[in-house]
Motif scaffolding. Structure first.
Motif: not given
Length: 263
Positions: A101, A155-157, A160-161, A165-169, A218
């Motif tokens: 992460t 992990v805040n996605r 990214a969603a 993107s597959g990576e989250g904050r 979201s």
């Protein structure tokens, strides 16, 4: 003109075996103004410092927050997301997650009797209570917590969603019961703590300092152009649905703007 910093405790919060105190240092002139003359006075910025009073309880601080401590207090590095002394297996699992992460692995835990002082800051210190729930905290806002609180990661996605993107904050997550301290350029009295009861909150901009984990988060498109949103983040709103609390700072843009224009 010279100034001296005068300390005053302005906020307190208590948990079992611990207490948080915010001290504000007010700069005051060392000389009286001259009579009969107009003397413009430009005061230096106020500083604030957190004191953590431990009476046999446990505190967790952000690494680098400690300035000094006194008393019979033990310090121990703890893997983020686990209790202090969780063992080699817990540390290795934490290291793998942190590597994936990009988040730092360790927080610092303090246990015993005495007082801990953090580094002074010009940011404001906001105290709050955790009521057997999760609290998702904005990046860089966490300072300390006391009581039966575990500091982990979330992990805040959301964005990214929305962008595919597959990576989250990665953000700090506090869980349990106790009190906590967060830092922000916004004074505590300017925050709105919104108690949502099965409602929907939409926020245009990064104005939320923290929210409880019972809320569904979201990121959704607003009426702005998709082209602009893909580059700057504009065109999306942050959406919170369900039942829980949100710490909202409507005046944050004013404080950010004033800090950029200050000499």
């Amino acid at each position: 003109m010279e100034f001296r910093l005068h300390p005053e405790v302005i906020h307190t919060a208590e948990a079992a075996g611990a207490r948080l105190e915010v001290t504000e240092y007010d700069p005051r002139p060392t000389e009286r103004p001259l009579e009969g003359f107009h003397q413009p006075l430009v005061r230096p910025a106020r500083w604030r410092q957190l004191a953590v009073q431990l009476g046999g309880g446990l505190a967790v601080l952000e690494p680098g927050a400690l300035q000094y401590l006194r008393g019979e207090i033990e310090m121990q590095a703890t893997a983020s997301g686990g209790a202090a002394g969780g063992g080699l297996g817990g540390l290795l699992r934490g290291a793998v997650t942190a590597a994936a992460t990009g988040e730092g692995l360790f927080k610092t835990a303090y246990r015993g009797t005495g007082v801990i002082y953090t580094e002074p800051t010009r940011l404001h210190l906001l105290l709050g209570e955790l009521r057997g729930e999760d609290l998702i905290v904005d990046d860089g806002a966490f300072v300390a917590c006391v009581g039966q609180v575990t500091v982990g990661r979330h992990v805040n996605r959301g964005l990214a969603a929305a962008l595919g993107s597959g990576e989250g904050r990665v953000q700090p997550k506090l869980s349990g019961e106790g009190v906590f301290a967060l830092q922000s350029p916004v004074p505590p009295e300017e925050f709105q703590v919104l108690d949502l009861q099965g409602e929907t909150l939409k926020v245009d901009g990064n104005l939320v300092l923290a929210y409880t984990g019972g809320l569904a988060f979201s990121v959704e498109k607003s009426t702005r152009s998709l082209l602009g949103s893909g580059r700057t983040g504009e065109g999306y709103v942050q959406v919170y649905r369900g039942t829980g609390r949100v710490w909202l700072a409507p005046t944050l843009p004013l404080h950010v703007q004033s800090s950029l224009t200050a000499p």
